[in-house]
Design a protein around this motif. Sequence first.
Motif, PDB file in Angstrom:
ATOM      1  N   ARG A 133       0.832  -1.201   0.000  1.00 25.91           N
ATOM      2  CA  ARG A 133       0.000   0.000   0.000  1.00 25.91           C
ATOM      3  C   ARG A 133       0.871   1.257   0.000  1.00 25.91           C
ATOM      4  O   ARG A 133       0.593   2.215  -0.750  1.00 25.91           O
ATOM      5  CB  ARG A 133      -0.924  -0.004   1.205  1.00 25.91           C
ATOM      6  CG  ARG A 133      -1.889   1.184   1.217  1.00 25.91           C
ATOM      7  CD  ARG A 133      -2.844   1.127   2.385  1.00 25.91           C
ATOM      8  NE  ARG A 133      -3.841   0.083   2.203  1.00 25.91           N
ATOM      9  CZ  ARG A 133      -3.976  -0.961   2.992  1.00 25.91           C
ATOM     10  NH1 ARG A 133      -3.154  -1.118   4.036  1.00 25.91           N
ATOM     11  NH2 ARG A 133      -4.910  -1.856   2.759  1.00 25.91           N
ATOM     12  N   GLN A 157       0.259  -1.023  -8.217  1.00 28.30           N
ATOM     13  CA  GLN A 157      -1.166  -1.206  -7.916  1.00 28.30           C
ATOM     14  C   GLN A 157      -1.569  -2.673  -8.012  1.00 28.30           C
ATOM     15  O   GLN A 157      -2.370  -3.192  -7.204  1.00 28.30           O
ATOM     16  CB  GLN A 157      -2.012  -0.363  -8.872  1.00 28.30           C
ATOM     17  CG  GLN A 157      -1.999   1.125  -8.583  1.00 28.30           C
ATOM     18  CD  GLN A 157      -2.653   1.456  -7.256  1.00 28.30           C
ATOM     19  OE1 GLN A 157      -3.619   0.801  -6.831  1.00 28.30           O
ATOM     20  NE2 GLN A 157      -2.123   2.479  -6.582  1.00 28.30           N
ATOM     21  N   ALA A 158      -1.023  -3.405  -8.983  1.00 31.49           N
ATOM     22  CA  ALA A 158      -1.318  -4.834  -9.127  1.00 31.49           C
ATOM     23  C   ALA A 158      -0.796  -5.612  -7.926  1.00 31.49           C
ATOM     24  O   ALA A 158      -1.466  -6.526  -7.418  1.00 31.49           O
ATOM     25  CB  ALA A 158      -0.703  -5.360 -10.423  1.00 31.49           C
ATOM     26  N   ARG A 161      -3.168  -5.053  -5.040  1.00 27.24           N
ATOM     27  CA  ARG A 161      -4.387  -5.856  -5.121  1.00 27.24           C
ATOM     28  C   ARG A 161      -4.116  -7.310  -4.750  1.00 27.24           C
ATOM     29  O   ARG A 161      -4.946  -7.968  -4.103  1.00 27.24           O
ATOM     30  CB  ARG A 161      -4.983  -5.747  -6.528  1.00 27.24           C
ATOM     31  CG  ARG A 161      -5.631  -4.397  -6.823  1.00 27.24           C
ATOM     32  CD  ARG A 161      -6.458  -4.439  -8.090  1.00 27.24           C
ATOM     33  NE  ARG A 161      -5.606  -4.602  -9.266  1.00 27.24           N
ATOM     34  CZ  ARG A 161      -5.065  -3.601  -9.953  1.00 27.24           C
ATOM     35  NH1 ARG A 161      -5.281  -2.339  -9.562  1.00 27.24           N
ATOM     36  NH2 ARG A 161      -4.314  -3.819 -11.018  1.00 27.24           N
ATOM     37  N   GLN A 162      -2.963  -7.816  -5.144  1.00 27.06           N
ATOM     38  CA  GLN A 162      -2.614  -9.188  -4.792  1.00 27.06           C
ATOM     39  C   GLN A 162      -2.440  -9.342  -3.282  1.00 27.06           C
ATOM     40  O   GLN A 162      -2.893 -10.324  -2.685  1.00 27.06           O
ATOM     41  CB  GLN A 162      -1.331  -9.602  -5.511  1.00 27.06           C
ATOM     42  CG  GLN A 162      -0.924 -11.041  -5.223  1.00 27.06           C
ATOM     43  CD  GLN A 162       0.325 -11.453  -5.984  1.00 27.06           C
ATOM     44  OE1 GLN A 162       0.817 -10.714  -6.845  1.00 27.06           O
ATOM     45  NE2 GLN A 162       0.839 -12.635  -5.692  1.00 27.06           N
ATOM     46  N   GLN A 164      -3.863  -7.498  -1.003  1.00 28.05           N
ATOM     47  CA  GLN A 164      -5.190  -7.398  -0.406  1.00 28.05           C
ATOM     48  C   GLN A 164      -5.944  -8.724  -0.518  1.00 28.05           C
ATOM     49  O   GLN A 164      -6.635  -9.142   0.423  1.00 28.05           O
ATOM     50  CB  GLN A 164      -5.981  -6.276  -1.093  1.00 28.05           C
ATOM     51  CG  GLN A 164      -5.480  -4.877  -0.768  1.00 28.05           C
ATOM     52  CD  GLN A 164      -6.156  -3.802  -1.594  1.00 28.05           C
ATOM     53  OE1 GLN A 164      -6.567  -4.050  -2.734  1.00 28.05           O
ATOM     54  NE2 GLN A 164      -6.253  -2.594  -1.051  1.00 28.05           N
ATOM     55  N   ALA A 165      -5.814  -9.400  -1.658  1.00 30.83           N
ATOM     56  CA  ALA A 165      -6.484 -10.692  -1.845  1.00 30.83           C
ATOM     57  C   ALA A 165      -5.930 -11.744  -0.886  1.00 30.83           C
ATOM     58  O   ALA A 165      -6.687 -12.563  -0.337  1.00 30.83           O
ATOM     59  CB  ALA A 165      -6.322 -11.153  -3.289  1.00 30.83           C
ATOM     60  N   THR A 168      -7.405 -11.070   2.548  1.00 29.92           N
ATOM     61  CA  THR A 168      -8.824 -11.439   2.573  1.00 29.92           C
ATOM     62  C   THR A 168      -8.994 -12.951   2.675  1.00 29.92           C
ATOM     63  O   THR A 168      -9.836 -13.455   3.433  1.00 29.92           O
ATOM     64  CB  THR A 168      -9.534 -10.918   1.309  1.00 29.92           C
ATOM     65  OG1 THR A 168      -9.424  -9.488   1.269  1.00 29.92           O
ATOM     66  CG2 THR A 168     -11.002 -11.319   1.310  1.00 29.92           C
TER      67      THR A 168
END
Length: 363
Positions: A133, A157-158, A161-162, A164-165, A168
């Motif tokens: 981040r 940014q990619a 997102r990875q 964050q996944a 989660t």
Amino acid sequence: MRCSFRPFLGLSLVLALAGCGGDTEAPTQNQTAAAPAGVIAVSPAQEKKLGLEWAVAEKADKAPIASLPATIAPPPNARVAVTATYPGIIRRIFVAEGDPVRAGQLLATVASTDILSHSSDLTRAEARLRVARASASRLAQLSREGVIAGARADEAQAQLRQAQADVTEQRRLLAMSGASGRDGTYRLTAPIGGRVSKVAAETGDRVDPMQAPFIVDSASRYEVRAQLPERLIGSVRPGMTVQVADGVGGQVTSVGNTIDPETRSALLKARVPAAPGIVSGGATNVALYGPAPENAVTIPDAAVTNLDGKDIVFVEAKGGVRAQDVSKGNTIDGRTLILSGLKPGEKVIARGTSELKSLALAQ
């Protein structure tokens, strides 16, 4: 006063009706003569002395077919096995067999090294997310200022997102089992409201994935299973009314189309709601009912007797009672279906018919 006795009348009946040696009021000759033909004159005092009791014929909305022995079981999809999510050791059990539970209620806690591993994975994923981040924010700013190419910002940014996944997914795995990363335990909870029908483990036992330490049965409905005799298969169909112990009602859900060659019967299943006394695995009797014929009524089974080879009841008449021929159907739970000979609301003698039968024979 000299008394004359008919040989077939019992002494107690004569004393009750003729007043010989007793203080019971006897019908006078005028009262007897005033009674219409076929009516047995009975005064209020005699009615009390003989213990006569009345009942009212009730309009029948359903007709009894049969009463069968049956067993109670949870219906399909109403029994749920609570399986272990990860291998581990049961640390504590909070319920016992037979306990009622609500959906989501804690059944047991299990200590598992897999939970500690997932917790560590989550911690590392959260650390990578913080780095990703910060990096994505910094490179996005540099890209807007024209210091670096936009592709580098897109790559950051990619990676964000990875990260964050990953976080989660690790959180989802822990949440699914009700895990606590602090002490390496997870929770086994009741997936439905009902009753614990089986506890297959004790504190300290090891459990493995797909093993079911607990089984919970739904407490909202049950299934009644009985063997329907071959002679009744054509007269019973889904949707008909059933009644089990303590007046609990339900509906027939299916009638088997295969006859057991040994018992000459087919499997009948019915659905009933939960109620006191309805216990999975218990034995009971199930009464089957179908549509009642038009103008049929029900009366207590003790009200029906036999006179000169005919089924009769004693109905209320002016000055006493009279014998009325009836056509009867089946009897279930103390009530007899009367197909003809009685109307709804008519009063019949429900107790004391044997004494009145003797008087009818004496006429």
